[in-house]
Design a protein around this motif. Structure first.
Motif, mmCIF file in Angstrom:
data_model
loop_
_atom_site.group_PDB
_atom_site.id
_atom_site.type_symbol
_atom_site.label_atom_id
_atom_site.label_comp_id
_atom_site.label_asym_id
_atom_site.label_seq_id
_atom_site.Cartn_x
_atom_site.Cartn_y
_atom_site.Cartn_z
ATOM 1 N N ASN A 27 71.576 -86.410 0.885
ATOM 2 C CA ASN A 27 72.304 -84.723 1.050
ATOM 3 C C ASN A 27 70.657 -84.515 0.381
ATOM 4 O O ASN A 27 71.173 -82.971 0.197
ATOM 5 N N THR A 29 68.467 -82.942 1.558
ATOM 6 C CA THR A 29 68.063 -81.843 3.438
ATOM 7 C C THR A 29 69.174 -81.029 3.377
ATOM 8 O O THR A 29 69.486 -80.097 2.902
ATOM 9 N N GLY A 30 70.159 -81.864 3.247
ATOM 10 C CA GLY A 30 71.923 -81.317 3.745
ATOM 11 C C GLY A 30 72.051 -79.886 2.698
ATOM 12 O O GLY A 30 72.367 -79.173 2.635
ATOM 13 N N LEU A 31 71.942 -80.465 1.258
ATOM 14 C CA LEU A 31 72.340 -79.534 0.593
ATOM 15 C C LEU A 31 71.738 -77.654 -0.265
ATOM 16 O O LEU A 31 71.614 -77.339 -0.429
ATOM 17 N N LEU A 32 70.108 -78.232 0.811
ATOM 18 C CA LEU A 32 69.011 -77.152 0.378
ATOM 19 C C LEU A 32 69.719 -76.504 1.958
ATOM 20 O O LEU A 32 70.367 -76.653 3.070
ATOM 21 N N SER A 34 68.242 -73.712 4.814
ATOM 22 C CA SER A 34 67.323 -73.831 5.296
ATOM 23 C C SER A 34 66.048 -73.324 5.329
ATOM 24 O O SER A 34 64.898 -73.282 5.856
ATOM 25 N N LEU A 230 58.554 -69.915 12.651
ATOM 26 C CA LEU A 230 59.619 -69.415 13.151
ATOM 27 C C LEU A 230 59.942 -68.110 12.547
ATOM 28 O O LEU A 230 60.581 -66.755 13.016
ATOM 29 N N ASP A 232 63.243 -66.492 11.286
ATOM 30 C CA ASP A 232 63.973 -65.837 12.418
ATOM 31 C C ASP A 232 63.598 -65.278 13.233
ATOM 32 O O ASP A 232 64.758 -64.672 13.791
ATOM 33 N N CYS A 233 62.547 -65.847 13.336
ATOM 34 C CA CYS A 233 62.026 -64.346 14.209
ATOM 35 C C CYS A 233 60.891 -64.939 15.632
ATOM 36 O O CYS A 233 60.314 -66.612 15.768
ATOM 37 N N THR A 253 57.938 -75.991 16.749
ATOM 38 C CA THR A 253 58.418 -74.608 15.429
ATOM 39 C C THR A 253 58.609 -76.075 14.622
ATOM 40 O O THR A 253 58.508 -77.588 14.527
ATOM 41 N N SER A 255 59.890 -75.641 10.009
ATOM 42 C CA SER A 255 60.117 -74.793 8.776
ATOM 43 C C SER A 255 59.036 -74.680 7.127
ATOM 44 O O SER A 255 59.582 -74.898 6.336
#
Lengths: 314, 630
Positions: A27, A29-32, A34, A230, A232-233, A253, A255
């Motif tokens: 968990n 990854t998911g708890l964090l 984006s 990217l 959010d653009c 992409t 992140s």
């Protein structure tokens, strides 16, 4: 929690290898969120979680192993050991697709670039194989820790680069960074592995058009992908888009934080396991994920870290 | 398709005698399928969207927008390519679109010709395929016609002309005071379904949606347009006898519900257990997506105090006689049944350890004998109860020529009941002797005006299923709380103003200590559910989806498109963009001809439908609805 010093295994360690668990299940990854800043925490949390799980009393002997000969201390998350065992005997091997990203840190002064590059890649791939099993490695990307697109001074001034691509405080202090000589040396080793069919495609990260153009003159196997962030653009330098299209390089992409693992928190983490005099400096980090391709399911995700360490508890 | 003759549909008084026969053989057909494919493994993700369109015919001279009944002519052309490809797998694999008639004779259902696969880049085909579908229909239209995505046609069933061609409401099938039989798909199945629901119920369906009380709306509101003393059919007396509630918009025909359009997504799972897990985990998402996609604030010419179609459909096919509804002691009926055939799901069915028995907190009505028979044949109790629950219903349409079937090759009897249980989720066994796997259908969403929005919501749902399976997410809340969420989803502007029950910890680890079920969920706003809680205690569905996407090598083009789609969902959820229902409501309330009396006149409807038409074609800017994403 039992620290490594108490178990005395860390005392003589010079090199630390950490294999994380499956972050899809632990968990982390998911708890964090984006958000970009968080992906630093992801690596750190994965390492910290591995220390905790591997040194828990219920953990098996293979989770903390010191090689007396080399001084290499390997710490494996029990969940990662389990995941590795399941990958090794997967009956849907042809459906598993591994992607990996190798973050490099500046070499120590005076290191022989070719020798170290070969060692680093061999070690990273060996560790990756141990963790993900025999599945196809679809893409293997190399990135300089602490480097991003707009840190590159050769970038065109008139490119319409959006605000999210503006420079942030670079944490890479070394003046010769990114070290292209080092990357080319690493790339040569990767080219051999690619030729041997072990890596389906190779990739670079945060390269401008100019850097790509120079790089292409120095290597044989061109990168199939260039990772760009990217956020959010979706505004990219036009020259980069055109150049990549012309040279059949796919822009993909990512992140990841440009600095996936800052030095201080890693040292702090290591000291928490050893003594206040302990030191740890990352050499490379591999981020990997294993997809079940036909179902679009992320089956496994994790990190492998290699650091130079000194426990300070002799 | 509409001309295909399946035989002679039976009148309810003849059909009901075959109910047990259909159920008995339907179960045998299910068991044959189950035995044959229960161990089927490793099917790929395949998925598809279904969009329902309405064909509009403008009468510009009289400023009227009407529903066109010319759809079957259009369908014949649209279906030609598919009909010609039948039996040729190579041609079938290249089909771009597929078309089906729907209940309403003014509706067309369009789907991609072949399902999409699990590859992220295939998500980019969704919007362009929707655009293609629109263009294909458009090409068949006359100059005064339009194809528009409208969840509920505002003037359906009003006095005056709302159909082209006009028909008086005097048909024997629906016996409605408001709508003629000619509005129903002419295929024998549909008028029979309509009539048999009425016959089984012992009365016409009675749909009542609360009217929106505007400043000039009479209070109490008694609809003056109901022809209460018509005297054409015995059922005409029902409205005055109490079926039409005061302060409500009363509707009395199946088409008011089944004539609504929606956006549905079907997924193929890798095996039966994954399908059962998808069914369960997506069920609590259903009411949330209903609130977010709300697009139906007007019924029969009046602004309603609800924003969604769902309850209208539920009431429009409610075939339960008074005994089944618990209004009279059981005499001829076998069960008291808590819900219509069209409603939210009643039980979870997954084999997953995340499913605690406490979540199935409704007193499930099911046929004990059928359940036992299924269990005797190796079906586990959860799934047996689910099927036995669907089978408490009677088959409504039986064709005389199809009463006896070979249960090893046919699933008609099973499907007769399965496909007339219209719930928020549908668990779909593979058709016999096909290469299709176990599937699940997500059915709650309302249709949006633009392809961009419909693509965005479809893609969000698909990505959420991938993130859910990848992270092993747990969305379980008790079924009764899902039902409460369905009620809340209908309320005016629920997306911005309501709170919904949602699970606090969606990331659970096997072996976690279980506390009381009541501590597992809380009330959250739609914004919190989608975008996370400010204190970080709940991550939010969109960050979870992003977290999944961030771990995948995705090309830049895909990434940019997906960020637009997710951006729209995020903005609708945080309230910075309004829902379709709110947009429609505001359009009416700002219209110069609106008298603030809840009435959506022919003129307002004309301007509204034209505006929706323009928005659908991308010819009218609506930043309050689409931001700068589209």
């Amino acid at each position: 929690m039992a620290t490594l010093c108490l178990t005395t295994t860390a005392k003589d360690a010079r090199t630390l290898i950490v294999q994380s668990g499956n972050l899809m299940h632990t968990n982390v990854t998911g708890l964090l969120n984006s958000a970009l800043k968080r992906s630093q925490e992801e690596v750190l949390n994965a390492v910290s979680d591995t220390f905790a799980a591997a040194t828990a009393s219920s953990a098996s002997a293979e989770t903390v192993v010191l090689d007396d000969q080399t001084g290499t201390l390997t710490i494996r998350h029990p969940g990662g050991v389990e995941a590795a065992a399941s990958h090794a005997k997967a009956d849907d091997l042809d459906d598993l697709e591994v992607t990996a990203k190798l973050f490099l840190w500046p070499l120590p002064d005076g290191a022989d670039v070719t020798t170290v590059a070969t060692q680093q890649v061999d070690e990273a791939l060996r560790q990756l194989r141990e963790r993900v099993g025999p599945a196809r490695i679809d893409n293997f990307t190399v990135a300089f820790a602490g480097f991003k697109l707009d840190d590159d001074e050769q970038d065109d001034d008139d490119d319409d680069v959006d605000s999210v691509l503006q420079p942030e405080q670079s944490t890479a202090a070394t003046k010769a960074w990114p070290d292209m000589e080092y990357l080319v040396a690493v790339w040569r080793v990767l080219e051999q592995r690619h030729a041997a069919g072990e890596l389906q495609s190779l990739g670079v990260c945060e390269f401008t058009k100019e850097r790509l153009a120079t790089f292409l003159t120095q290597i044989k196997v061109a990168p199939a992908t260039n990772q760009v962030n990217l956020a959010d653009c979706c505004i990219m330098p036009r020259t980069l888009i055109d150049y990549c299209r012309k040279n059949d390089i796919k822009l993909v992409t990512h992140s990841d934080a440009c600095q996936p693992l800052a030095p201080e928190p890693l040292t702090q983490l290591w000291r928490g396991q050893t003594t206040k005099d302990g030191n740890a400096a990352a050499r490379w980090v591999v981020k990997f994920s294993v997809m079940l391709e036909s179902r679009g399911i992320l089956h496994d995700k994790g990190y492998i870290l290699r650091a130079d360490v000194d426990a300070g508890c002799a | 398709m509409g001309l295909l003759s399946l035989g002679t549909p039976l009148h309810w008084k003849d059909a009901k005698g075959y109910a047990d026969h259909v159920r008995r053989n339907g179960i045998e057909q299910f068991l044959n399928i189950y035995r044959h494919v229960k161990d089927r493994q490793r099917d790929r993700l395949r998925w598809g969207d279904e969009i329902e369109y309405m064909v509009i015919s403008y009468d510009h001279e009289n400023r009227n927008a009407r529903l066109s009944l010319r759809v079957f002519e259009i369908l014949e052309v649209l279906q030609r390519e598919e009909n010609e490809a039948q039996g040729d797998p190579e041609k079938m694999a290249k089909l771009k679109t597929a078309w089906r008639p729907e209940y309403g004779r003014f509706m067309i259902e369009g789907t991609p010709g072949v399902p999409y696969d699990g590859d992220l880049s295939s998500l980019l085909k969704v919007e362009s395929n929707m655009k293609l579908r629109r263009a294909l229909v458009q090409a068949q239209l006359r100059p005064n016609e339009a194809i528009v995505c409208i969840t509920s046609f505002p003037r359906l069933g009003t006095l005056g002309v709302f159909l082209d061609p006009h028909h008086e409401p005097n048909g024997d099938a629906c016996r409605s005071l408001f709508t003629p039989d000619e509005i129903i798909n002419p295929h024998a199945r549909f008028p029979t379904l309509t009539a048999n629901i009425r016959r089984r119920r012992g009365a016409k369906v009675a749909i009542n949606m609360p009217v929106f009380h505007d400043v000039n709306t009479p209070r109490p509101f008694h609809d003056p347009t109901i022809p209460v003393h018509r005297g054409l059919f015995p059922e005409d007396e029902e409205a005055a006898a109490g079926a039409a509630l005061p302060d409500h918009i009363y509707m009395d025909a199946m088409v008011f519900g089944m004539g609504c359009a929606c956006l549905q997504i079907t997924f193929q799972a890798c095996n039966i257990n994954e399908a059962r897990r998808l069914y369960d985990q997506m069920a609590p998402i259903g009411p949330i997506m209903l609130a977010l996609t709300a697009a139906a604030p007007i019924f029969r010419g009046y602004l309603a105090d609800v924003d969604c179609r769902w309850n209208v459909i539920a009431q429009s096919v409610d075939d339960r006689p008074r005994e089944e509804r618990g209004l009279e002691p059981l005499k001829d009926s076998r069960f008291v049944i808590n819900k219509s055939r069209y409603d939210s799901i009643d039980c979870y069915i997954s084999t997953d350890s995340q499913l605690r028995p406490e979540y199935n907190d409704l007193d499930l009505v099911y046929d004990k004998d059928i359940c036992q028979r299924l269990m005797d044949n190796g079906v586990d109790e959860l799934l047996a109860r689910h099927v036995a629950h669907l089978f408490i219903r009677d088959p409504l349409v039986i064709f005389r020529e199809l009463v006896d079937q070979d249960n090893t090759v046919s699933s008609d009897h099973f499907e007769n009941l399965q496909s007339t249980n219209w719930q928020t989720m549908r668990f779909k066994p593979p058709p016999p002797n096909s290469d299709i796997g176990w599937r699940v259908e997500f059915r709650s969403m309302e249709i949006q005006m633009t392809d961009f929005e419909n693509a965005a919501f479809a893609i969000f749902v698909v990505l959420l299923t991938r993130a859910m399976l990848s992270f092993g997410l747990n969305f379980y809340i008790p079924v009764s709380k899902m039902d409460e969420n369905m009620r809340r989803a209908h309320r005016r502007d629920a997306a911005r103003t309501e709170k919904f029950y949602f699970r606090k910890q969606v990331m659970t680890t096997p072996g976690d200590k279980l506390g009381p079920v009541e501590d597992e969920y809380e009330l959250m706003t739609i914004d919190e559910i989608f975008n996370g809680k400010a204190d970080g205690s709940f991550p939010g569905l969109i960050p979870i989806v992003n977290s999944y996407l961030n771990s995948i090598n995705m090309d830049v083009e895909t990434g940019c498109h997906l960020s637009r789609y997710l951006g729209l969902v995020r903005a609708r959820a945080n309230g910075s963009l309004i829902t379709t229902a709110s947009w429609i409501r505001q359009f009416v309330q700002k219209h110069p001809a609106y008298k603030h009396d809840s009435v959506v006149s022919q003129e307002i409807n004309y301007d509204l439908v034209r505006a929706m038409d323009e928005i659908g074609r991308g010819e009218r800017a609506v930043p309050e609805l689409l931001g700068n994403f589209a």
